[in-house]
Write a protein that holds these residues in place. Structure first.
Motif, short mmCIF file in Angstrom:
data_model
loop_
_atom_site.label_atom_id
_atom_site.label_comp_id
_atom_site.label_asym_id
_atom_site.label_seq_id
_atom_site.Cartn_x
_atom_site.Cartn_y
_atom_site.Cartn_z
N GLY A 236 0.82 -1.21 0.00
CA GLY A 236 0.00 0.00 0.00
C GLY A 236 0.85 1.25 0.00
O GLY A 236 2.08 1.21 -0.10
N ASP A 237 0.17 2.40 0.13
CA ASP A 237 0.85 3.69 0.02
C ASP A 237 1.62 4.08 1.28
O ASP A 237 2.59 4.82 1.20
CB ASP A 237 -0.17 4.79 -0.32
N ASN B 240 -2.46 -9.55 -2.40
CA ASN B 240 -3.62 -8.74 -2.82
C ASN B 240 -4.44 -9.43 -3.90
O ASN B 240 -4.93 -8.79 -4.83
CB ASN B 240 -3.15 -7.37 -3.33
N ASP C 109 -7.08 -5.13 -4.11
CA ASP C 109 -5.81 -4.43 -4.29
C ASP C 109 -5.69 -3.29 -3.28
O ASP C 109 -6.56 -3.07 -2.46
CB ASP C 109 -5.67 -3.93 -5.73
N THR C 110 -4.58 -2.56 -3.38
CA THR C 110 -4.28 -1.54 -2.38
C THR C 110 -5.22 -0.35 -2.46
O THR C 110 -5.29 0.45 -1.51
CB THR C 110 -2.83 -1.05 -2.55
N HIS C 111 -5.95 -0.17 -3.55
CA HIS C 111 -6.88 0.96 -3.69
C HIS C 111 -8.28 0.63 -3.19
O HIS C 111 -9.14 1.51 -3.16
CB HIS C 111 -6.96 1.39 -5.16
N SER C 112 -8.51 -0.60 -2.80
CA SER C 112 -9.84 -0.99 -2.33
C SER C 112 -10.03 -0.60 -0.87
O SER C 112 -9.10 -0.71 -0.06
CB SER C 112 -10.01 -2.51 -2.49
N ASN D 92 -14.53 -4.39 -6.75
CA ASN D 92 -13.12 -4.33 -6.36
C ASN D 92 -12.37 -5.61 -6.72
O ASN D 92 -11.20 -5.56 -7.08
CB ASN D 92 -12.99 -4.07 -4.86
N ASN E 143 -9.70 -5.71 -9.97
CA ASN E 143 -8.45 -5.69 -9.22
C ASN E 143 -7.30 -5.28 -10.15
O ASN E 143 -7.04 -5.95 -11.16
CB ASN E 143 -8.20 -7.08 -8.63
N ASN E 144 -6.63 -4.17 -9.83
CA ASN E 144 -5.58 -3.66 -10.72
C ASN E 144 -4.39 -4.60 -10.80
O ASN E 144 -3.72 -4.67 -11.85
CB ASN E 144 -5.11 -2.28 -10.24
#
Length: 451
Positions: free
Chosen positions: A97-98, A194, A198-201, A234, A238-239
């Motif tokens: 993640g970020d 993931n 993913d990390t944006h979910s 999501n 998923n990216n």
């Protein structure tokens, strides 16, 4: 001991000459075949220069690729500033993640940072212009104060020293690349990172129980849709894993195989009747159609796919067309040979009643040939599910193109493993279904013949 009279012996020799007067081929045939096979294998070893290929092959890549199929890595980078402070950075698209704060990166009381690659038995500690690598029961110090890193003492076998870099192999757990101003650590984890979210979910990094609670009875995260719909979106979009695109391409592959085989069978069926010598007594037509089948079969499905992608552009239409052309030739040959091997007595019996040609084929030919045709078509359909994956790699659509794109990056081997497993499952299911249908068909045919 039983003795045989001379006249009796001559009588036996004349009656069974194949046992007493064997030809040169019978006596030495097996030996000649064995020697010929051995010579051919030696020629193949020389022609392909196998010893050189085996010696120069990079076998270590096999283990690397296989490990990347079943695992993922995180690569924190510890930058050593001029004032001695250490800054931890992660790649732009980190699986953590970020704003990651993993518990295996420990801030030491003295100001240094320890990365626990595999607990404390394999770790990298950066502190005061030095890096301490612990692995394989040893601790090795690397001095970072100079222009290039310098190993203090004798470098162990698992550590490779270059001019401006020191590489420490920590086994399957990961590795460390050490330079004078930064230490890049690769920590490996089993599994697929993931895979669901993913990390944006908004569901990312939440325990499964919490995610289920949010989906079932939690407040809406997005006012415009339910949490169940949001979770599905999501996962589907998923990216990192692109489940929606992968499954869509997999379905395209199945449709390509089914449509191409079906159209090939439909086209081959009437042509086979014209190509069979006992059905259509026209030698020129028989010869022409059989050579036409040979032409369609001789051009490989992959070559047809290349031709059609140039004509119609990349996509499943080119793939279906390639399978259709190949199967028309293959099934046409199989159908026509099956027709030529039928028993003519039922057909002659029906013809003697004055029945029309259509009825003769319907009742005298079809009951004999349909089980064989269906069995062969099912086998080709099963085989084309695999073939459709290969031709997809040249732009003919389907999951093959997706698989090739992931392999070309040389970094998404976990995604490659995911798609390969999906393909194996689909091939296994189609193989089982095809075998069950063929066995049931042949069993029904045998039962009908007994009655």
């Amino acid at each position: 001991m039983t003795m045989i009279h001379e006249s009796r012996r001559h009588e036996i020799e004349e009656r069974y000459p194949e046992y007493f007067k064997r030809s040169f081929k019978q006596r030495f045939g097996f030996l000649m075949i064995s020697v010929g096979t051995l010579l051919y294998m030696l020629y193949a070893v020389w022609f392909f220069d196998l010893p050189k290929l085996v010696a120069e092959a990079q076998w270590q890549r096999v283990g690397i690729y296989l490990s990347q199929w079943i695992s993922y890595d995180v690569q924190p980078e510890l930058r050593v500033n001029d004032d001695g402070t250490i800054q931890v950075r992660y790649p732009r698209f980190s699986v953590l993640g970020d704003n990651p704060h993993p518990d295996w990166i420990v801030n030491n009381p003295g100001g240094g940072i320890t990365v626990e690659v595999s607990g404390t038995s394999r770790s990298v500690t950066v502190d005061h212009k030095q890096a301490i690598v612990t692995a394989h029961g040893q601790s090795v110090t690397v001095d970072l104060s100079g222009e290039n890193p310098k190993v203090i003492g004798q470098a162990p076998s698992w550590m490779t020293v270059y001019d401006d870099n020191v590489l420490a192999n920590l086994g399957f757990a990961g590795d460390a690349s050490i330079s004078s101003d930064r230490v890049r650590v690769r920590k490996r984890f089993l599994g697929w990172a993931n895979f669901v979210f993913d990390t944006h979910s908004p569901f990312f990094d939440k325990p499964a129980g919490e995610v289920i609670s949010l989906i079932v009875s939690g407040p809406r995260i997005d006012p415009d849709q339910s949490n169940l719909s949001l979770a599905f979106d999501n996962i589907w979009y998923n990216n990192a894993w692109q489940h929606g695109d992968v499954w869509t391409k997999l379905f395209q592959t199945i449709v390509m195989a089914f449509l191409g085989t079906l159209l090939g069978a439909v086209a081959a069926f009437p042509l086979a009747f014209l190509a069979a010598r006992n059905i259509t007594p026209n030698r020129f037509l028989n010869f022409t159609l059989k050579r036409f089948f040979d032409f369609l079969r001789s051009v490989d499905m992959l070559i047809w796919a290349l031709f059609l992608t140039r004509a119609f552009g990349p996509g499943p239409l080119a793939g279906s067309g390639a399978i259709f052309l190949t199967e028309t030739g293959t099934l046409g040959k199989l159908y026509s040979e099956g027709l030529e091997n039928i028993d003519d007595k039922p057909r002659e019996g029906i013809k003697s009643t004055g029945a029309a040609t259509t009825l003769v084929h319907r009742y005298g030919v079809m009951p004999q040939i349909v089980p064989v045709m269906i069995s062969q078509t099912l086998y080709q359909w099963e085989s084309n599910v695999r073939g459709a994956t290969i031709i997809g790699a040249v732009g003919a659509g389907g999951i093959g193109l997706k698989l090739w794109e992931s392999m070309r990056t040389n970094s998404n081997w976990a995604n490659v493993g995911y798609m390969v497993i999906l393909i194996l499952i689909v091939v296994f299911l189609f193989d089982a279904a095809s075998n069950a249908l063929r066995h049931r068909l042949m069993g029904t045919d045998k039962a009908s013949m007994r009655h």
